[in-house]
Each structure stands twice: as structure tokens, then as C-alpha cells.
Motif scaffolding. Structure first.
Motif, PDB file in Angstrom:
ATOM      1  N   GLU A 152       0.845  -1.210   0.000  1.00 59.79           N
ATOM      2  CA  GLU A 152       0.000   0.000   0.000  1.00 59.79           C
ATOM      3  C   GLU A 152       0.874   1.251   0.000  1.00 59.79           C
ATOM      4  OE1 GLU A 152      -3.181   0.546  -0.478  1.00 59.79           O
ATOM      5  OE2 GLU A 152      -3.939  -1.480  -0.298  1.00 59.79           O
ATOM      6  N   LYS A 184       0.489   3.642  -3.283  1.00 61.51           N
ATOM      7  CA  LYS A 184      -0.294   4.871  -3.089  1.00 61.51           C
ATOM      8  C   LYS A 184       0.212   6.039  -3.935  1.00 61.51           C
ATOM      9  CE  LYS A 184      -2.379   7.726   0.443  1.00 61.51           C
ATOM     10  NZ  LYS A 184      -2.535   7.993   1.873  1.00 61.51           N
ATOM     11  N   HIS A 205      -6.357  -3.248  -6.347  1.00 59.61           N
ATOM     12  CA  HIS A 205      -6.488  -2.879  -7.758  1.00 59.61           C
ATOM     13  C   HIS A 205      -5.661  -3.767  -8.682  1.00 59.61           C
ATOM     14  CE1 HIS A 205      -7.301   1.526  -6.333  1.00 59.61           C
ATOM     15  NE2 HIS A 205      -8.370   0.760  -6.200  1.00 59.61           N
ATOM     16  N   GLN A 259     -18.018  -2.314  -5.459  1.00 61.44           N
ATOM     17  CA  GLN A 259     -17.559  -1.108  -4.769  1.00 61.44           C
ATOM     18  C   GLN A 259     -16.169  -0.704  -5.242  1.00 61.44           C
ATOM     19  OE1 GLN A 259     -17.912  -2.403  -0.713  1.00 61.44           O
ATOM     20  NE2 GLN A 259     -20.070  -1.809  -0.567  1.00 61.44           N
ATOM     21  N   MET A 260     -15.285  -1.682  -5.378  1.00 62.07           N
ATOM     22  CA  MET A 260     -13.928  -1.365  -5.822  1.00 62.07           C
ATOM     23  C   MET A 260     -13.948  -0.824  -7.250  1.00 62.07           C
ATOM     24  SD  MET A 260     -10.313  -3.462  -5.783  1.00 62.07           S
ATOM     25  CE  MET A 260     -11.039  -4.992  -6.239  1.00 62.07           C
ATOM     26  N   ALA A 306     -16.332   0.761  -8.735  1.00 61.24           N
ATOM     27  CA  ALA A 306     -16.882   2.121  -8.699  1.00 61.24           C
ATOM     28  C   ALA A 306     -15.803   3.126  -8.299  1.00 61.24           C
ATOM     29  CB  ALA A 306     -18.070   2.182  -7.738  1.00 61.24           C
ATOM     30  N   ARG A 307     -15.001   2.766  -7.296  1.00 63.65           N
ATOM     31  CA  ARG A 307     -13.904   3.666  -6.887  1.00 63.65           C
ATOM     32  C   ARG A 307     -12.842   3.775  -7.979  1.00 63.65           C
ATOM     33  NH1 ARG A 307     -14.701   0.793  -2.112  1.00 63.65           N
ATOM     34  NH2 ARG A 307     -12.840  -0.459  -2.484  1.00 63.65           N
ATOM     35  N   MET A 308     -12.529   2.648  -8.611  1.00 65.06           N
ATOM     36  CA  MET A 308     -11.517   2.663  -9.675  1.00 65.06           C
ATOM     37  C   MET A 308     -11.996   3.494 -10.865  1.00 65.06           C
ATOM     38  SD  MET A 308     -10.153  -1.286  -9.550  1.00 65.06           S
ATOM     39  CE  MET A 308      -8.823  -1.066 -10.758  1.00 65.06           C
ATOM     40  N   GLU A 309     -13.280   3.424 -11.156  1.00 64.77           N
ATOM     41  CA  GLU A 309     -13.834   4.238 -12.243  1.00 64.77           C
ATOM     42  C   GLU A 309     -13.776   5.718 -11.867  1.00 64.77           C
ATOM     43  OE1 GLU A 309     -17.495   3.798 -15.351  1.00 64.77           O
ATOM     44  OE2 GLU A 309     -17.973   3.431 -13.242  1.00 64.77           O
ATOM     45  N   ARG A 310     -14.157   6.029 -10.632  1.00 68.73           N
ATOM     46  CA  ARG A 310     -14.087   7.410 -10.134  1.00 68.73           C
ATOM     47  C   ARG A 310     -12.661   7.960 -10.221  1.00 68.73           C
ATOM     48  NH1 ARG A 310     -14.150   7.335  -4.069  1.00 68.73           N
ATOM     49  NH2 ARG A 310     -11.973   6.870  -4.566  1.00 68.73           N
ATOM     50  N   ASP A 311     -11.668   7.093  -9.938  1.00 65.94           N
ATOM     51  CA  ASP A 311     -10.270   7.506  -9.924  1.00 65.94           C
ATOM     52  C   ASP A 311      -9.608   7.446 -11.300  1.00 65.94           C
ATOM     53  OD1 ASP A 311     -10.593   7.868  -7.211  1.00 65.94           O
ATOM     54  OD2 ASP A 311      -9.622   5.983  -6.652  1.00 65.94           O
TER      55      ASP A 311
END
Length: 160
Positions: free
Chosen positions: A31, A35, A43, A74-75, A77-82
Motif C-alpha cells: 500500500e 499509493k 487494484h 464497490q472497488m 466504482a472507486r476505480m472508475e471514479r479515480d
């Protein structure tokens, strides 16, 4: 391995406990190194599967990463957002989407893989190549055993 009466002290020396400690140590190290690249440890299996063509739907990615569908959703969705993945509707199935890696994620993935490999090398410092290979063989067999036991325990009970 035979079962035996374990004391509280012994339980801290079991393979399960030691592997858990090692996994947490690897996770912390990974991590910290991922990061700055905009990635999390979770990911990488998704991105590698997308890169290698092993999966392209949420269901396939969840199966590949060995996690349940809700956490994968959920992951993703976050990966798409990022900006790491993009989803496009599946023309053959309106309920499904194809997932693909963005160019930004693809450009940073080699650095992430290199960081993880470097961490593995550092963690295995002092191990011979043979010992490192044997550890991989043993852990692979252990994971297969755990998968087998979990699938037997998860099987529905059918009355006789």
C-alpha cells in the motif's frame, strides 16, 4: 499435520497466524509503495486480469480476484471514479458491462508491478532461490487446500 493441544503461546506460532502476519506486512508495504502511483493493493489483480485479457466483466473479475460481487462492485466504482477503469455496456446483455483499463492506469501499471516485485525481493532477502521457489509451491498448495475446505463447508446441506 496432526492436531495437538495448543497453548496460547503455541497458537502464535501456527502457520495460519504467521501467514496472517506476513500478509499484513506485505499489504502495508505494498500500500505504501502503490499509493503514490494512485493504486491500492486490491487494484492490481483487477488491472492485471484486464491487461492480460483474463476477465472483462465484474463477475469474471470477482471470480479472478477471489472476492464476492458486492466488494468488487464497490472497488470498480472507486476505480472508475479515480480514472483507472472504464465501463461500457455489453451490447449482448443489457445488464452487464465490459470493464477496461484506462490509458492512465496502463501507463502506471509497470511501475506498480515493479514496486511489488521489489518488495517481494526485499522481503525474501536471505532466502535462496530454491527456498523462495519452495515457499511459492507450499503457499500455492496451502491456498488450494483452503479453497477446497471452504467450498466443502459452503456447500448446501442436502437432507438424506
Amino acid at each position: 499435520m496432526q492436531a495437538r493441544n495448543l497453548t496460547n503461546k503455541d497458537v502464535l506460532s501456527t502457520p495460519g497466524h504467521l501467514i496472517s502476519l506476513a500478509a499484513r506486512g506485505f499489504a502495508r508495504l505494498s500500500e505504501a509503495r502503490l499509493k503514490p502511483l494512485g493504486f491500492g493493493v486490491g487494484h492490481l489483480p483487477v488491472l492485471v486480469a484486464l491487461r492480460d485479457g483474463r476477465a472483462s466483466t465484474q463477475r469474471d473479475l470477482a471470480r479472478f480476484a477471489k472476492i464476492e460481487q458486492p466488494p468488487m462492485a464497490q472497488m470498480l466504482a472507486r476505480m472508475e471514479r479515480d480514472g483507472l477503469i472504464q465501463r461500457t455496456p455489453d451490447p449482448a446483455d443489457g445488464r452487464s458491462s465490459h470493464v477496461s483499463m484506462t490509458q492512465a492506469a496502463e501507463a502506471r501499471l509497470p511501475s506498480a508491478v515493479a514496486a511489488l516485485l521489489r518488495g517481494n525481493c526485499e522481503a525474501l532477502s536471505g532466502f535462496t532461490d530454491q527456498e523462495a521457489a519452495q515457499l511459492v509451491v507450499l503457499l500455492t498448495r496451502l491456498i488450494a487446500n483452503l479453497d477446497r475446505v471452504a467450498s466443502v463447508e459452503a456447500a448446501p446441506c442436502v437432507p438424506a
